[in-house]
Design a protein around this motif. Structure first.
Motif, PDB file in Angstrom:
ATOM      1  N   UNK A   3      52.065  41.634  47.537  1.00  0.00           N
ATOM      2  CA  UNK A   3      50.734  41.137  47.768  1.00  0.00           C
ATOM      3  C   UNK A   3      50.023  40.788  46.345  1.00  0.00           C
ATOM      4  N   UNK A   4      49.185  39.795  46.631  1.00  0.00           N
ATOM      5  CA  UNK A   4      48.381  39.315  45.362  1.00  0.00           C
ATOM      6  C   UNK A   4      47.201  38.717  45.826  1.00  0.00           C
ATOM      7  N   UNK A   5      46.457  38.416  44.945  1.00  0.00           N
ATOM      8  CA  UNK A   5      45.014  37.884  45.054  1.00  0.00           C
ATOM      9  C   UNK A   5      44.168  37.906  43.893  1.00  0.00           C
ATOM     10  N   UNK A   6      42.912  37.503  43.951  1.00  0.00           N
ATOM     11  CA  UNK A   6      42.082  37.386  43.066  1.00  0.00           C
ATOM     12  C   UNK A   6      40.537  37.755  43.266  1.00  0.00           C
ATOM     13  N   UNK A  59      55.520  45.050  45.627  1.00  0.00           N
ATOM     14  CA  UNK A  59      54.309  44.716  44.409  1.00  0.00           C
ATOM     15  C   UNK A  59      53.159  44.048  44.561  1.00  0.00           C
ATOM     16  N   UNK A  60      52.286  44.981  44.268  1.00  0.00           N
ATOM     17  CA  UNK A  60      50.818  44.509  44.380  1.00  0.00           C
ATOM     18  C   UNK A  60      50.367  44.051  42.903  1.00  0.00           C
ATOM     19  N   UNK A  61      49.577  42.703  42.916  1.00  0.00           N
ATOM     20  CA  UNK A  61      48.897  42.009  41.607  1.00  0.00           C
ATOM     21  C   UNK A  61      47.570  41.934  42.103  1.00  0.00           C
ATOM     22  N   UNK A  62      46.749  42.429  41.503  1.00  0.00           N
ATOM     23  CA  UNK A  62      45.133  42.281  41.610  1.00  0.00           C
ATOM     24  C   UNK A  62      44.497  41.486  40.084  1.00  0.00           C
ATOM     25  N   UNK A  63      43.893  40.361  40.296  1.00  0.00           N
ATOM     26  CA  UNK A  63      43.408  39.663  38.998  1.00  0.00           C
ATOM     27  C   UNK A  63      41.582  39.691  39.578  1.00  0.00           C
ATOM     28  N   UNK A  64      40.793  40.317  38.763  1.00  0.00           N
ATOM     29  CA  UNK A  64      39.512  40.099  39.165  1.00  0.00           C
ATOM     30  C   UNK A  64      38.685  38.851  38.981  1.00  0.00           C
ATOM     31  N   UNK A  65      39.124  38.056  37.817  1.00  0.00           N
ATOM     32  CA  UNK A  65      38.117  37.031  37.609  1.00  0.00           C
ATOM     33  C   UNK A  65      38.823  35.890  38.882  1.00  0.00           C
ATOM     34  N   UNK A  66      37.889  34.910  39.176  1.00  0.00           N
ATOM     35  CA  UNK A  66      38.094  34.014  40.186  1.00  0.00           C
ATOM     36  C   UNK A  66      36.867  33.824  41.174  1.00  0.00           C
ATOM     37  N   UNK A  67      35.536  34.016  40.589  1.00  0.00           N
ATOM     38  CA  UNK A  67      34.544  33.697  41.599  1.00  0.00           C
ATOM     39  C   UNK A  67      34.322  32.430  42.173  1.00  0.00           C
TER      40      UNK A  67
END
Length: 232
Positions: A83-86, A199-207
């Motif tokens: 699972x991933x997203x921004x 596995x989970x990946x989160x990236x907070x930039x991406x407005x």
């Protein structure tokens, strides 16, 4: 075997879920993924579809999720689906669901604004120049290895989180005279999380799509998709 990616997009239109996810579809296809795109979280309740999915790319800001959909999502991740997203598409999704927040490991709290006298009444009031600092772990991790700390001018996410996340990059919110907090606050910007076999990946930039096109941000998102994909 061909890896499968499920792109789930929707929620608040301000984060451009369609345009943002379209930016990464060629990357997935170029890397051999069989890509399915859905405009709602209904697919999470489809057990057969979820069992056949190796990677979920989610871009759904706010919105709501049913108990059946959430159970399907959590079961898939626990069984090995990545699972991933921004930005708000993963770190500000389904605010009313405590189980979802536990799954992801971090939740948007705010994005501090400019000085009051510089505000003009639109979204740029929350755009601040800030630095994304790669951590010691981040310098070694496949998602961020070789990247230097970098600067952005966009929403700077203040994130509530737990210590089960592995933080690859951080940012520090300064203490400003017009803000009520009294010392700098450091928030994770990029993190990974192990949940069952997933596995989970989160990236907070991406407005915005423009932010996602930043070379460092795009590299992190793309590497994160590869790293989160089911490994078993």
């Amino acid at each position: 075997m061909t890896p499968t990616a499920l792109v789930v997009r929707g929620g608040w239109d301000g984060h451009e879920p369609v345009a943002a996810t379209e930016l990464f579809l060629p990357f997935l296809r170029d890397h051999g993924y069989d890509v399915r795109v859905e405009g709602s979280t209904d697919v999470y309740a489809d057990a057969d579809a979820m069992a056949a999915t190796d990677l979920i790319v989610q871009s759904v800001t706010m919105s709501e999720i049913s108990s059946e959909q959430l159970a399907g999502l959590m079961a898939a991740v626990e069984a090995g689906t990545g699972l991933t997203g921004w930005h708000g598409g993963i770190a500000d999704s389904f605010r009313a669901s405590s189980d979802y927040l536990q799954l992801v490991g971090g939740q948007f709290a705010t994005h501090p604004g400019r000085e009051p006298e510089r505000r003009v009444g639109d979204q740029t009031d929350n755009y601040l120049p800030y630095t994304v600092e790669i951590t010691d772990l981040g310098r070694e991790h496949p998602i961020t290895a070789g990247l230097e700390s970098f600067d952005l001018d966009t929403e700077q996410y203040w994130v509530l989180h737990d210590d089960l996340i592995d933080v690859l990059a951080t940012t520090t919110h300064p203490s400003q005279p017009w803000q009520p907090w009294h010392r700098p606050v450091t928030s994770p910007v990029v993190w990974t999380r192990s949940w069952g076999a997933g596995r989970i990946v989160v990236s907070t930039p991406g407005h915005s799509v423009e932010v996602l096109k930043n070379a460092s941000v795009r590299t992190i998102v793309e590497r994160g998709m590869l790293w989160a994909t089911r490994t078993a």
